[in-house]
Design a protein around this motif. Sequence first.
Motif, PDB file in Angstrom:
ATOM      1  N   PHE A  64      99.566  22.136  99.179  1.00 49.96           N
ATOM      2  CA  PHE A  64      99.753  21.312  97.992  1.00 49.96           C
ATOM      3  C   PHE A  64     101.236  21.113  97.646  1.00 49.96           C
ATOM      4  CE2 PHE A  64      95.502  23.176  97.385  1.00 49.96           C
ATOM      5  CZ  PHE A  64      94.765  22.008  97.194  1.00 49.96           C
ATOM      6  N   THR A  65     102.104  21.429  98.604  1.00 53.03           N
ATOM      7  CA  THR A  65     103.540  21.309  98.355  1.00 53.03           C
ATOM      8  C   THR A  65     104.200  20.463  99.440  1.00 53.03           C
ATOM      9  OG1 THR A  65     104.118  23.282  99.658  1.00 53.03           O
ATOM     10  CG2 THR A  65     103.551  23.621  97.346  1.00 53.03           C
ATOM     11  N   ASN A  80      99.334  15.372 100.231  1.00 57.82           N
ATOM     12  CA  ASN A  80      99.247  15.642 101.667  1.00 57.82           C
ATOM     13  C   ASN A  80      97.862  15.308 102.218  1.00 57.82           C
ATOM     14  OD1 ASN A  80     101.897  16.601 102.070  1.00 57.82           O
ATOM     15  ND2 ASN A  80     101.338  18.624 101.268  1.00 57.82           N
ATOM     16  N   TYR A  81      96.823  15.580 101.431  1.00 62.37           N
ATOM     17  CA  TYR A  81      95.463  15.285 101.876  1.00 62.37           C
ATOM     18  C   TYR A  81      95.202  13.776 101.877  1.00 62.37           C
ATOM     19  CZ  TYR A  81      94.617  20.276 101.417  1.00 62.37           C
ATOM     20  OH  TYR A  81      94.670  21.652 101.568  1.00 62.37           O
ATOM     21  N   LEU A  82      95.768  13.069 100.895  1.00 62.44           N
ATOM     22  CA  LEU A  82      95.629  11.614 100.881  1.00 62.44           C
ATOM     23  C   LEU A  82      96.371  10.993 102.052  1.00 62.44           C
ATOM     24  CD1 LEU A  82      96.073  10.912  97.051  1.00 62.44           C
ATOM     25  CD2 LEU A  82      93.944  10.985  98.365  1.00 62.44           C
ATOM     26  N   TYR A 286     102.445  19.340 104.888  1.00 69.16           N
ATOM     27  CA  TYR A 286     101.504  18.421 105.530  1.00 69.16           C
ATOM     28  C   TYR A 286     100.753  19.124 106.652  1.00 69.16           C
ATOM     29  CZ  TYR A 286      99.769  14.094 107.637  1.00 69.16           C
ATOM     30  OH  TYR A 286      98.964  13.102 108.146  1.00 69.16           O
ATOM     31  N   ALA A 287     101.462  19.960 107.427  1.00 63.30           N
ATOM     32  CA  ALA A 287     100.816  20.714 108.500  1.00 63.30           C
ATOM     33  C   ALA A 287      99.787  21.687 107.938  1.00 63.30           C
ATOM     34  CB  ALA A 287     101.865  21.462 109.314  1.00 63.30           C
ATOM     35  N   ALA A 288     100.110  22.314 106.806  1.00 63.26           N
ATOM     36  CA  ALA A 288      99.158  23.242 106.179  1.00 63.26           C
ATOM     37  C   ALA A 288      97.916  22.505 105.707  1.00 63.26           C
ATOM     38  CB  ALA A 288      99.830  23.962 105.010  1.00 63.26           C
ATOM     39  N   ALA A 289      98.072  21.274 105.210  1.00 64.82           N
ATOM     40  CA  ALA A 289      96.906  20.486 104.788  1.00 64.82           C
ATOM     41  C   ALA A 289      96.002  20.185 105.980  1.00 64.82           C
ATOM     42  CB  ALA A 289      97.370  19.189 104.133  1.00 64.82           C
ATOM     43  N   MET A 290      96.597  19.858 107.128  1.00 67.56           N
ATOM     44  CA  MET A 290      95.799  19.626 108.335  1.00 67.56           C
ATOM     45  C   MET A 290      95.068  20.899 108.751  1.00 67.56           C
ATOM     46  SD  MET A 290      97.909  17.029 110.810  1.00 67.56           S
ATOM     47  CE  MET A 290      99.476  17.875 110.780  1.00 67.56           C
ATOM     48  N   ALA A 291      95.729  22.043 108.635  1.00 61.91           N
ATOM     49  CA  ALA A 291      95.098  23.311 109.002  1.00 61.91           C
ATOM     50  C   ALA A 291      93.910  23.620 108.090  1.00 61.91           C
ATOM     51  CB  ALA A 291      96.125  24.438 108.932  1.00 61.91           C
ATOM     52  N   VAL A 292      94.034  23.318 106.800  1.00 60.05           N
ATOM     53  CA  VAL A 292      92.931  23.543 105.863  1.00 60.05           C
ATOM     54  C   VAL A 292      91.748  22.646 106.206  1.00 60.05           C
ATOM     55  CG1 VAL A 292      92.206  23.327 103.459  1.00 60.05           C
ATOM     56  CG2 VAL A 292      94.428  24.336 103.997  1.00 60.05           C
ATOM     57  N   VAL A 293      92.030  21.373 106.510  1.00 60.98           N
ATOM     58  CA  VAL A 293      90.956  20.452 106.898  1.00 60.98           C
ATOM     59  C   VAL A 293      90.273  20.930 108.169  1.00 60.98           C
ATOM     60  CG1 VAL A 293      90.454  18.105 107.668  1.00 60.98           C
ATOM     61  CG2 VAL A 293      91.994  18.472 105.736  1.00 60.98           C
TER      62      VAL A 293
END
Length: 317
Positions: A64-65, A80-82, A286-293
Amino acid sequence: MISPSVAAPALNSRVSGGRAVKNRAHSAHDRRECLAAFGFIVPAVFGFLVFYLYPMIRGVQISFTDWDLITPAHWVGIDNYLKLLHDEYFGQAILITVIYVVVNISTQTIAGLAIAVLMQRITQSTVVRALLLVPWLVPNVTVAVITLFVLDPNVGLINHVLQYLGVGPIAFYGSPELAIYTVALVNSWRNMGYTALLIFAGIQTVPAMVYEAAEIDGASVWRTFRSITLPLIRPILVMVIVVSMIGSFQIFDTVAVATKGGPVGSTRVIYFYIYEKAFQEGQMGYAAAMAVVLLLIIMVMTFIQMRVSRAADTDLG
């Protein structure tokens, strides 16, 4: 002569005392067992909390950062998710990863199942089991380096054999059409021995009398395999497939060493794409958002697979 009215309380007292001593002994034994169990569990729980749970929570927070690993991170909410919804390379990476998973899991499971059945019918030698584990014990990086030479279109052994047969040379790692399949098959070869041993262990749980009854009834080898072996080892088979699927989604090292995501992005799997964004482009959030998805995708696929395959059910009564 002792009166019964006097002897009875004394006898009851001795019995009660014996029970109390026995209960104390059992209690001490239970405490020792609990302490021993606690001693075995603590390292695993500590490792899970420090190396899995905390990094996962921290990764969700980072997603989220906007953080480049150098300057302080600042909160961007769900931006980042959007952004993922409009990232065509993210969709391509997911698709390439799914292709890899399907090829790797199918070939690895089929080969492992065939080897396990052959071991059950031909040999159960400990030496054979040890030899099957050798490729699995070799690190993925080493396997990637070895196969780079073995599959090289100019000096590789495989291409020399193909040229002798009038085929090739073939650029296994250098062809956009073949590269991801090559990576999948190389890792399938590395893991199929371990998969075979897991399935073989499951086959060992099937009572021998079941196979003897099938043989007396005149069942063929294929009928025995289809009607007895497969249904009875379903929980083990599902466990192997689920664990292999989770591991396949995490493919990174072979790609990083052998192809670096190429040629023309044909092997840019999701883990390698996350690595590029995080450590090459400095987009850690952004990379962390991809990892969460990716974590959510794996959890959903695992849940569906466990429910559809009825992993908790077994025909062994």
